[in-house]
Design a protein around this motif. Structure first.
Motif, PDB file in Angstrom:
ATOM      1  N   GLY A  85       2.195  -1.404   6.493  1.00 20.56           N
ATOM      2  CA  GLY A  85       2.351  -0.307   7.444  1.00 20.56           C
ATOM      3  C   GLY A  85       1.515   0.887   7.028  1.00 20.56           C
ATOM      4  O   GLY A  85       0.296   0.921   7.224  1.00 20.56           O
ATOM      5  N   GLY A  86       2.157   1.863   6.422  1.00 20.97           N
ATOM      6  CA  GLY A  86       1.505   3.130   6.074  1.00 20.97           C
ATOM      7  C   GLY A  86       0.142   2.979   5.408  1.00 20.97           C
ATOM      8  O   GLY A  86      -0.831   3.650   5.802  1.00 20.97           O
ATOM      9  N   ILE A  88      10.971  -0.635   4.159  1.00 20.49           N
ATOM     10  CA  ILE A  88       9.945  -0.286   5.147  1.00 20.49           C
ATOM     11  C   ILE A  88       9.818   1.224   5.268  1.00 20.49           C
ATOM     12  O   ILE A  88      10.782   1.911   5.633  1.00 20.49           O
ATOM     13  N   GLY A  89       8.629   1.712   4.923  1.00 19.15           N
ATOM     14  CA  GLY A  89       8.341   3.138   5.084  1.00 19.15           C
ATOM     15  C   GLY A  89       9.140   4.045   4.163  1.00 19.15           C
ATOM     16  O   GLY A  89       9.178   5.258   4.355  1.00 19.15           O
ATOM     17  N   GLU A 147      10.381  -8.755   5.483  1.00 18.20           N
ATOM     18  CA  GLU A 147      10.334  -7.301   5.323  1.00 18.20           C
ATOM     19  C   GLU A 147      11.749  -6.766   5.166  1.00 18.20           C
ATOM     20  O   GLU A 147      12.452  -6.562   6.176  1.00 18.20           O
ATOM     21  N   HIS A 180       9.586  -7.279  14.668  1.00 21.74           N
ATOM     22  CA  HIS A 180       9.599  -6.277  13.599  1.00 21.74           C
ATOM     23  C   HIS A 180      10.963  -5.575  13.596  1.00 21.74           C
ATOM     24  O   HIS A 180      11.567  -5.395  14.659  1.00 21.74           O
ATOM     25  N   LYS A 220       1.509   0.508  13.619  1.00 23.76           N
ATOM     26  CA  LYS A 220       2.639   1.121  14.333  1.00 23.76           C
ATOM     27  C   LYS A 220       2.095   2.062  15.419  1.00 23.76           C
ATOM     28  O   LYS A 220       1.003   1.817  15.940  1.00 23.76           O
ATOM     29  N   ASN A 260      -0.253  -3.192  10.031  1.00 23.49           N
ATOM     30  CA  ASN A 260       0.579  -2.849  11.188  1.00 23.49           C
ATOM     31  C   ASN A 260       0.476  -1.339  11.356  1.00 23.49           C
ATOM     32  O   ASN A 260       1.120  -0.590  10.636  1.00 23.49           O
ATOM     33  N   SER A 295       6.531  -1.086   2.043  1.00 21.86           N
ATOM     34  CA  SER A 295       5.959  -0.196   1.030  1.00 21.86           C
ATOM     35  C   SER A 295       4.997  -0.897   0.071  1.00 21.86           C
ATOM     36  O   SER A 295       4.985  -0.596  -1.128  1.00 21.86           O
TER      37      SER A 295
END
Ligand code: PGA
Length: 248
Positions: free
Chosen positions: A231-232, A170-171, A165, A93, A11, A9, A210
């Motif tokens: 994500g990241g 998240i993040g 999630e 999300h 983003k 993802n 994460s």
């Protein structure tokens, strides 16, 4: 055996130049794997189609409109995503729910719109830290999943993916432990099994929040965790490829 999936993802990140390098490295670095997906911002879908068509890597978007077409300024429909070869679309999300005010009902409508166009929705559910601390994690994810099942029917999960999630993971660099994640994944599967055990046994449930190369194998090794929504780490080709290989 359930299909394992690792979906990136991105983003609101990327540029034509960065994406090209990333996608080429992902294709080369995940050769031989199935279940690899990249979800980019809308403007880059044409680029993904150009670079990924004919490869083993699938692609998708991160949102869509619940409406089919017409006077909805700024929105993008499911059929437009199909035009650009998307197989998947992330729905609900937590950033959509919290920053953009999407309710469980909106999410249910978007899920249906995706399926009606032949896209596979990746339905995100998850609790905040306050909700976890209040001991209502199962009630929160239960309400989020029930809204979709109530609107589309439990058999709709036959062509869908769920992503658990936890919002607090998240993040943040704070990953749920494999046991914490497994507990919620098991709960989701049991909840679905009360309605249809066949569907429950088949629907892939991904973990997100994460996930890194260093913790992916342990998470994906849990019995009810079928891969990840990343994500990241999906923006760094080496990390993303390592996470994909952790599908085993
Ligand atoms: P993260 O994001 O991997 O950066 O925590 C996951 C997600 O939001 O899907």
């Amino acid at each position: 055996m359930r299909q394992k999936i690792v979906a990136g993802n991105w983003k609101m990140n990327g540029s034509l130049a960065d994406n090209e390098a990333l996608l080429k490295e992902v294709v080369a670095g995940t050769e031989g794997l199935s279940g690899v997906v990249c979800c980019s911002p809308y403007p880059y879908l044409f680029q993904l189609q150009g670079l990924l068509e004919g490869t083993h890597v699938a692609w998708g978007a991160q949102n869509l409109s619940q409406y089919e077409k017409g006077a909805y300024t700024g929105e993008v429909s499911a059929s437009m995503l199909k035009d650009f070869g998307c197989s998947y679309v992330i729905i609900g999300h937590s950033e959509r729910r919290t920053i953009f005010g999407e309710t469980s009902m909106t999410v249910a409508e978007k899920f249906k719109a995706a399926q009606e166009a032949g896209l596979i929705p990746i339905l995100c559910v998850g609790e905040t830290l306050a909700e976890r601390e209040a001991g209502i994690t199962e009630a929160v994810v239960g309400e989020q999943i029930d809204a979709v099942i109530g609107y589309s029917g439990v058999e709709a999960l036959n062509s869908a993916v769920i992503a658990y999630e936890p919002v607090w993971a998240i993040g943040t660099g704070k990953t749920a432990t494999p046991e914490q994640a497994q507990d919620v994944h098991r709960h989701l599967r049991e909840r679905i099994a009360l309605m249809d055990s066949d569907v429950a046994g088949k629907v892939p449930i991904l973990y997100g929040g994460s996930v890194k190369a260093a913790n992916a194998a342990e998470l994906f090794g849990m019995p009810d965790i079928d891969g990840g929504l990343i994500g990241g780490a999906s923006l760094v080709s080496r990390d993303f490829c390592d996470i994909c290989r952790a599908m085993g």
